[in-house]
Design a protein around this motif. Structure first.
Motif, short mmCIF file in Angstrom:
data_model
loop_
_atom_site.label_atom_id
_atom_site.label_comp_id
_atom_site.label_asym_id
_atom_site.label_seq_id
_atom_site.Cartn_x
_atom_site.Cartn_y
_atom_site.Cartn_z
N GLY A 46 11.44 -34.63 -61.34
CA GLY A 46 11.46 -36.05 -61.67
C GLY A 46 11.01 -36.94 -60.52
O GLY A 46 10.54 -38.06 -60.73
N LYS A 47 11.15 -36.46 -59.28
CA LYS A 47 10.74 -37.24 -58.11
C LYS A 47 9.24 -37.16 -57.84
O LYS A 47 8.75 -37.70 -56.85
CB LYS A 47 11.50 -36.77 -56.87
CG LYS A 47 12.99 -37.04 -56.91
CD LYS A 47 13.66 -36.47 -55.67
CE LYS A 47 15.17 -36.62 -55.75
NZ LYS A 47 15.83 -35.98 -54.60
N ALA A 48 8.51 -36.46 -58.70
CA ALA A 48 7.07 -36.28 -58.50
C ALA A 48 6.26 -37.35 -59.21
O ALA A 48 5.03 -37.27 -59.26
CB ALA A 48 6.65 -34.89 -58.97
N THR A 49 6.91 -38.34 -59.78
CA THR A 49 6.20 -39.38 -60.52
C THR A 49 6.37 -40.73 -59.84
O THR A 49 7.16 -40.87 -58.91
CB THR A 49 6.75 -39.47 -61.97
OG1 THR A 49 8.15 -39.77 -61.92
CG2 THR A 49 6.54 -38.17 -62.72
N GLY A 50 5.64 -41.70 -60.31
CA GLY A 50 5.74 -43.06 -59.77
C GLY A 50 4.68 -43.35 -58.74
O GLY A 50 3.82 -42.52 -58.43
N GLN B 134 5.51 -33.74 -53.92
CA GLN B 134 4.07 -33.56 -54.17
C GLN B 134 3.84 -32.89 -55.51
O GLN B 134 4.65 -32.06 -55.95
CB GLN B 134 3.46 -32.72 -53.06
CG GLN B 134 3.51 -33.36 -51.70
CD GLN B 134 2.62 -34.58 -51.62
OE1 GLN B 134 1.46 -34.53 -51.98
NE2 GLN B 134 3.19 -35.69 -51.16
N GLY B 135 2.73 -33.21 -56.14
CA GLY B 135 2.40 -32.67 -57.45
C GLY B 135 2.32 -31.16 -57.49
O GLY B 135 2.80 -30.51 -58.42
N TRP B 136 1.71 -30.55 -56.46
CA TRP B 136 1.58 -29.09 -56.43
C TRP B 136 2.94 -28.41 -56.37
O TRP B 136 3.14 -27.36 -56.97
CB TRP B 136 0.68 -28.64 -55.28
CG TRP B 136 1.24 -28.92 -53.91
CD1 TRP B 136 1.08 -30.05 -53.18
CD2 TRP B 136 2.07 -28.06 -53.13
NE1 TRP B 136 1.77 -29.95 -51.98
CE2 TRP B 136 2.38 -28.73 -51.93
CE3 TRP B 136 2.59 -26.78 -53.33
CZ2 TRP B 136 3.16 -28.17 -50.93
CZ3 TRP B 136 3.37 -26.22 -52.33
CH2 TRP B 136 3.65 -26.91 -51.15
N TRP B 137 3.87 -29.02 -55.63
CA TRP B 137 5.23 -28.44 -55.53
C TRP B 137 5.97 -28.62 -56.85
O TRP B 137 6.67 -27.71 -57.30
CB TRP B 137 5.99 -29.06 -54.37
CG TRP B 137 7.33 -28.44 -54.14
CD1 TRP B 137 8.55 -28.96 -54.42
CD2 TRP B 137 7.60 -27.13 -53.59
NE1 TRP B 137 9.56 -28.10 -54.09
CE2 TRP B 137 9.00 -26.96 -53.57
CE3 TRP B 137 6.81 -26.11 -53.11
CZ2 TRP B 137 9.61 -25.80 -53.10
CZ3 TRP B 137 7.41 -24.96 -52.62
CH2 TRP B 137 8.78 -24.81 -52.63
N LEU C 248 7.68 -25.82 -59.18
CA LEU C 248 9.06 -25.92 -59.66
C LEU C 248 9.13 -25.84 -61.18
O LEU C 248 9.99 -25.15 -61.73
CB LEU C 248 9.70 -27.23 -59.18
CG LEU C 248 9.95 -27.36 -57.68
CD1 LEU C 248 10.44 -28.75 -57.34
CD2 LEU C 248 10.92 -26.30 -57.18
N GLU C 249 8.21 -26.53 -61.85
CA GLU C 249 8.23 -26.58 -63.31
C GLU C 249 7.86 -25.24 -63.94
O GLU C 249 8.45 -24.84 -64.94
CB GLU C 249 7.27 -27.67 -63.78
CG GLU C 249 7.42 -28.02 -65.24
CD GLU C 249 6.64 -29.28 -65.58
OE1 GLU C 249 6.94 -29.84 -66.65
OE2 GLU C 249 5.76 -29.70 -64.80
N ASN C 250 6.88 -24.54 -63.34
CA ASN C 250 6.36 -23.31 -63.95
C ASN C 250 6.98 -22.02 -63.44
O ASN C 250 6.90 -21.00 -64.12
CB ASN C 250 4.84 -23.24 -63.78
CG ASN C 250 4.15 -24.36 -64.52
OD1 ASN C 250 4.47 -24.64 -65.67
ND2 ASN C 250 3.22 -25.02 -63.85
N VAL C 251 7.58 -22.06 -62.27
CA VAL C 251 8.16 -20.84 -61.69
C VAL C 251 9.67 -20.98 -61.52
O VAL C 251 10.45 -20.15 -62.00
CB VAL C 251 7.49 -20.49 -60.34
CG1 VAL C 251 8.15 -19.26 -59.72
CG2 VAL C 251 6.00 -20.26 -60.52
N ALA C 252 10.08 -22.02 -60.79
CA ALA C 252 11.50 -22.15 -60.45
C ALA C 252 12.37 -22.49 -61.65
O ALA C 252 13.44 -21.90 -61.82
CB ALA C 252 11.68 -23.20 -59.35
N GLY D 260 12.25 -33.09 -52.09
CA GLY D 260 12.65 -34.48 -52.00
C GLY D 260 14.03 -34.73 -51.42
O GLY D 260 14.53 -35.85 -51.46
N THR D 261 14.66 -33.71 -50.87
CA THR D 261 15.98 -33.86 -50.28
C THR D 261 15.84 -33.96 -48.77
O THR D 261 15.32 -33.05 -48.14
CB THR D 261 16.88 -32.64 -50.62
OG1 THR D 261 16.94 -32.52 -52.02
CG2 THR D 261 18.26 -32.80 -50.05
N VAL D 262 16.29 -35.05 -48.19
CA VAL D 262 16.14 -35.23 -46.75
C VAL D 262 17.39 -34.70 -46.04
O VAL D 262 17.32 -33.73 -45.31
CB VAL D 262 15.88 -36.71 -46.38
CG1 VAL D 262 15.73 -36.86 -44.89
CG2 VAL D 262 14.62 -37.18 -47.09
#
Length: 171
Positions: free
Chosen positions: A50-54, A60-63, A67-71, A117-119
């Motif tokens: 969800g943090k890949a939009t906006g 980043q989109g590649w990550w 995440l969407e297809n593997v993780a 996206g976690t700092v």
């Protein structure tokens, strides 16, 4: 010169021991909290996607694609790997056993969390872990590596000397 200091100096080894135990404790507590707290990576993964939009995405989109297809389809496996990986990295760093491998696995997890996206404390843990990785054996000198690494080297050299490699015949 600085790398030699990190790799060879016994006083630096003592300082690295404190850093190693501190990072190990952070991993141990994090892993134990996940194991006993019913952690489920699926929610974390969905949040990262969800943090890949906006306009200014934190992921980043590649990550996000990974995440969407593997993780996400393997969320149960990732849940297990994160919980137990954190705990085992923590134990290994605290005890100073296979320190470099544990530090490498820890820094990989830190980068995965940052990419998601976690700092949090991941940046400081990466920086401190880099010192352990560059220091090599010296980071585990005051730990079980002091006993384990020479034993492993002895076994490896023994097997290397007795291994038979068939010579290649010329045609």
């Amino acid at each position: 010169m600085f790398v030699n200091l990190l790799r060879e100096n016994r006083i630096v080894a003592a300082i690295l021991t404190f850093i190693r135990v501190y990072i190990g404790y952070q991993w141990l507590v994090g892993g134990w909290g996940k194991i006993t707290g019913g952690f489920d990576a699926e929610g974390f993964i969905q949040g990262a996607i969800g943090k890949a939009t906006g306009d200014h995405p934190a992921v980043q989109g590649w990550w996000a694609t990974f995440l969407e297809n593997v993780a996400l389809p393997g969320a149960d496996i990732f849940t297990f790997l994160v919980m137990w990986g954190e705990l085992l990295v923590g134990i290994a760093l605290i005890l100073g056993v296979f320190t470099n491998f544990a530090a490498l696995m820890g820094i990989l997890m830190n980068f995965a969390f940052l990419l998601s996206g976690t700092v949090s404390t991941n940046g400081q843990m990466i920086l401190l872990t880099l010192f352990l990785l560059v220091a090599g054996y010296n980071a585990g000198r005051f730990g079980l590596d002091h006993y384990v690494i020479p034993f492993v080297r002895k076994i490896y050299t023994k097997n290397e000397k007795t291994a038979y490699v068939k010579p290649v015949e010329a045609h």
